[in-house]
Write a protein that holds these residues in place. Structure first.
Motif, PDB file in Angstrom:
ATOM      1  N   ASP A  40      -7.331  42.877  46.252  1.00 46.51           N
ATOM      2  CA  ASP A  40      -7.411  44.096  46.915  1.00 46.51           C
ATOM      3  C   ASP A  40      -7.286  43.794  48.545  1.00 46.51           C
ATOM      4  O   ASP A  40      -6.994  44.940  49.166  1.00 46.51           O
ATOM      5  CB  ASP A  40      -9.013  44.853  46.816  1.00 46.51           C
ATOM      6  N   TYR A  41      -7.708  42.644  49.019  1.00 46.12           N
ATOM      7  CA  TYR A  41      -7.658  42.641  50.393  1.00 46.12           C
ATOM      8  C   TYR A  41      -6.260  41.790  51.009  1.00 46.12           C
ATOM      9  O   TYR A  41      -6.162  41.361  51.881  1.00 46.12           O
ATOM     10  CB  TYR A  41      -8.758  41.581  50.821  1.00 46.12           C
ATOM     11  N   GLY A  42      -5.459  41.650  50.010  1.00 48.50           N
ATOM     12  CA  GLY A  42      -4.027  41.058  50.237  1.00 48.50           C
ATOM     13  C   GLY A  42      -4.071  39.557  50.102  1.00 48.50           C
ATOM     14  O   GLY A  42      -3.237  39.037  50.790  1.00 48.50           O
ATOM     15  N   TYR A  43      -5.024  38.911  49.444  1.00 49.66           N
ATOM     16  CA  TYR A  43      -5.030  37.444  49.488  1.00 49.66           C
ATOM     17  C   TYR A  43      -4.157  37.139  48.062  1.00 49.66           C
ATOM     18  O   TYR A  43      -4.734  37.704  47.004  1.00 49.66           O
ATOM     19  CB  TYR A  43      -6.356  36.918  49.486  1.00 49.66           C
ATOM     20  N   SER A  44      -3.540  35.953  48.065  1.00 48.71           N
ATOM     21  CA  SER A  44      -3.063  35.501  46.928  1.00 48.71           C
ATOM     22  C   SER A  44      -3.390  33.991  46.601  1.00 48.71           C
ATOM     23  O   SER A  44      -3.946  33.508  47.494  1.00 48.71           O
ATOM     24  CB  SER A  44      -1.485  35.329  47.062  1.00 48.71           C
ATOM     25  N   GLU A  45      -3.638  33.868  45.251  1.00 43.99           N
ATOM     26  CA  GLU A  45      -4.049  32.494  44.856  1.00 43.99           C
ATOM     27  C   GLU A  45      -3.309  31.456  45.196  1.00 43.99           C
ATOM     28  O   GLU A  45      -2.074  31.330  44.945  1.00 43.99           O
ATOM     29  CB  GLU A  45      -4.368  32.549  43.417  1.00 43.99           C
TER      30      GLU A  45
END
Ligand code: HAM
Length: 427
Positions: A40-45
């Motif tokens: 939701d905060y725009g972080y990708s794994e």
């Protein structure tokens, strides 16, 4: 005696764990919340190896940090290369970022990760040799809003997990200039007390005097009571940066305490540092922590890019949730437990189970059912809602006797309606 897991490690089990925080469905729940909040905060794994070349942590975490000096699992592989199990995630993420040239042509890069880390520490409650962190790193933005977003994300994860009464400790260790000024101020303050300092602090006096602020030694703590505050050595730029982080946290109503003794155990921090603690945890009370590390990518041979991030401990989060009675979803339980009696019934139930599962119904089938009593007991142990006992008579009539286990009520349902009937009950 049979072989046991190594000291400081533990198994995460579906049931039968000696402590409830080691139950796997709790871990799955936490991991789901963490991944969806980070997303939701725009972080990708990002997933990096569990071991790296030792040099990465010496340069990344810092040669003089406790983690590198005392806590790494380091060994030579069969090719005589020095390898270390990762003690944290930040250095590895930066290595991967540089190795794959992820900066090129892109703006701010935001990553999250989750997985086991390894530190050779003295195990105790809340402190393990293999533990699990989730963490995030945002690369490429020097603005204090990025620091505030990072803190907001950790705070939001804790909120979504239902945690209460947490404390956010906030500090700034300044930029290189501020830290040099503070280093001198602190050394000047400590010099007259040098002989009374603990052995560890004496060693740190020249190498890394800021880490003395972290000392747990009662004598050191007493001496440090009168130490100058790092905040009074901040350069105008570092001070403005810190003030803006505070304004933004105020703006989104995240409460914090300024704690000028937080310096953190890793050497890479600049400007903002923070920790979130929970009282219920006792001595190991940090749920997570992090900060800005503007010089790390450059020191690993990359471009001069600013970055900020944090990591949280999953064991400690689950332990806090349990201690605070935070809500956890129930362990999934079968809607339908099929109890076939005989070979023909087993075949029929096998198809019924497959059909149910394809429609998303949790169906369990007792593949080696021999006796009705034992089968019913097994169904109750799994807390199945319905149990259908199916033998040759039921197959011949095309009917099943469906038992609702909690009420002991029995209803007759045609075999070809069994799955749809269960689906209707699910709603
Ligand atoms: P750290 O403060 O060393 O930071 O670790 C973060 C969290 O991991 C701690 O607050 C704690 O919850 C958990 N933790 C650490 N050691 C143990 C242990 N032995 N047993 C159980 N839990 C533990 C870092 O690792 C930085 N890489 C954070 C960061 C990311 N800074 C910037 N980006």
């Amino acid at each position: 005696m049979s072989i046991q897991s190594p000291k400081g490690t533990f198994d995460i089990l579906p049931y039968g764990a000696d402590e409830p925080w080691k139950l796997s469905h709790l871990w799955q729940y936490l991991e789901k919340i963490i991944c969806s909040t980070a997303s939701d905060y725009g972080y990708s794994e990002i997933r990096t190896p569990i071991y790296e070349r030792t040099e990465l942590f010496c340069r990344g975490v810092g040669d003089s940090s406790d983690i590198v000096m005392k806590e790494m699992f380091t060994f030579l592989d069969r090719g005589e290369r020095s390898i270390s199990l990762r003690p944290e995630g930040t250095a590895s993420v930066m290595r991967a970022f540089l190795e794959h040239k992820l900066a090129e042509g892109r703006g701010v890069q935001k990553f999250f990760y989750l997985g086991p880390m390894f530190r050779y520490e003295r195990p105790q409650s809340g402190r393990y040799r293999q533990f699990h962190q989730f963490g995030i790193e945002a690369i490429g933005c020097a603005h204090p809003a990025q620091d505030a977003e990072t803190i907001d994300l950790l705070w939001e994860i804790c909120r979504r997990l239902g945690l209460k009464g947490l404390k956010l400790h906030l500090n700034s260790v300044g930029d290189a200039g501020s830290r040099q000024a503070y280093r001198e101020a602190l050394q000047n303050f400590l010099r007259p007390h040098f002989e009374s300092l603990s052995q560890d602090s004496k060693t740190r006096f020249e190498k890394n005097p800021l880490r003395i602020l972290d000392s747990k030694d009662p004598g050191d703590k007493k001496i440090l009571e009168g130490a100058p505050s790092i905040l009074s050595s901040l350069s105008p730029d570092a001070k403005e940066h810190f003030d803006e982080v505070r304004r933004l946290l105020d703006q989104v109503a995240i409460p914090y305490e300024i704690n000028d003794r937080i310096v953190r155990g890793l050497d890479y921090y600049t400007k903002t540092v923070f920790e979130i603690t929970a009282d219920v945890l006792g001595a190991q009370n940090a749920l997570g922590g992090g900060g800005r590390f503007d010089g790390l990518i450059g020191s690993l041979g990359g471009p001069d890019l600013p970055a900020v991030g944090f990591a949280g401990g999953i064991e400690r989060l689950i332990q806090t949730m349990l201690a605070q009675n935070a809500p956890f979803p129930e362990q999934p339980r079968p809607l339908l437990y099929l109890l076939p009696l005989g070979e023909e019934a087993r075949r029929a139930c096998f198809s019924l189970a497959a059909a149910g599962r394809r429609k998303g119904v949790f169906v369990e089938i007792d593949l080696h059912a021999k006796k009705v009593g034992a089968g019913l007991q097994a169904a109750s142990k799994l807390q199945a809602r319905f149990c259908a006992i199916i033998g040759s008579e039921e197959i011949a009539k095309g009917l099943s006797q469906l038992k609702e286990l909690s009420t002991r009520q029995q209803i007759e349902v045609p075999l070809d309606r069994l799955i749809d009937f269960c689906l209707e009950q699910k709603k």
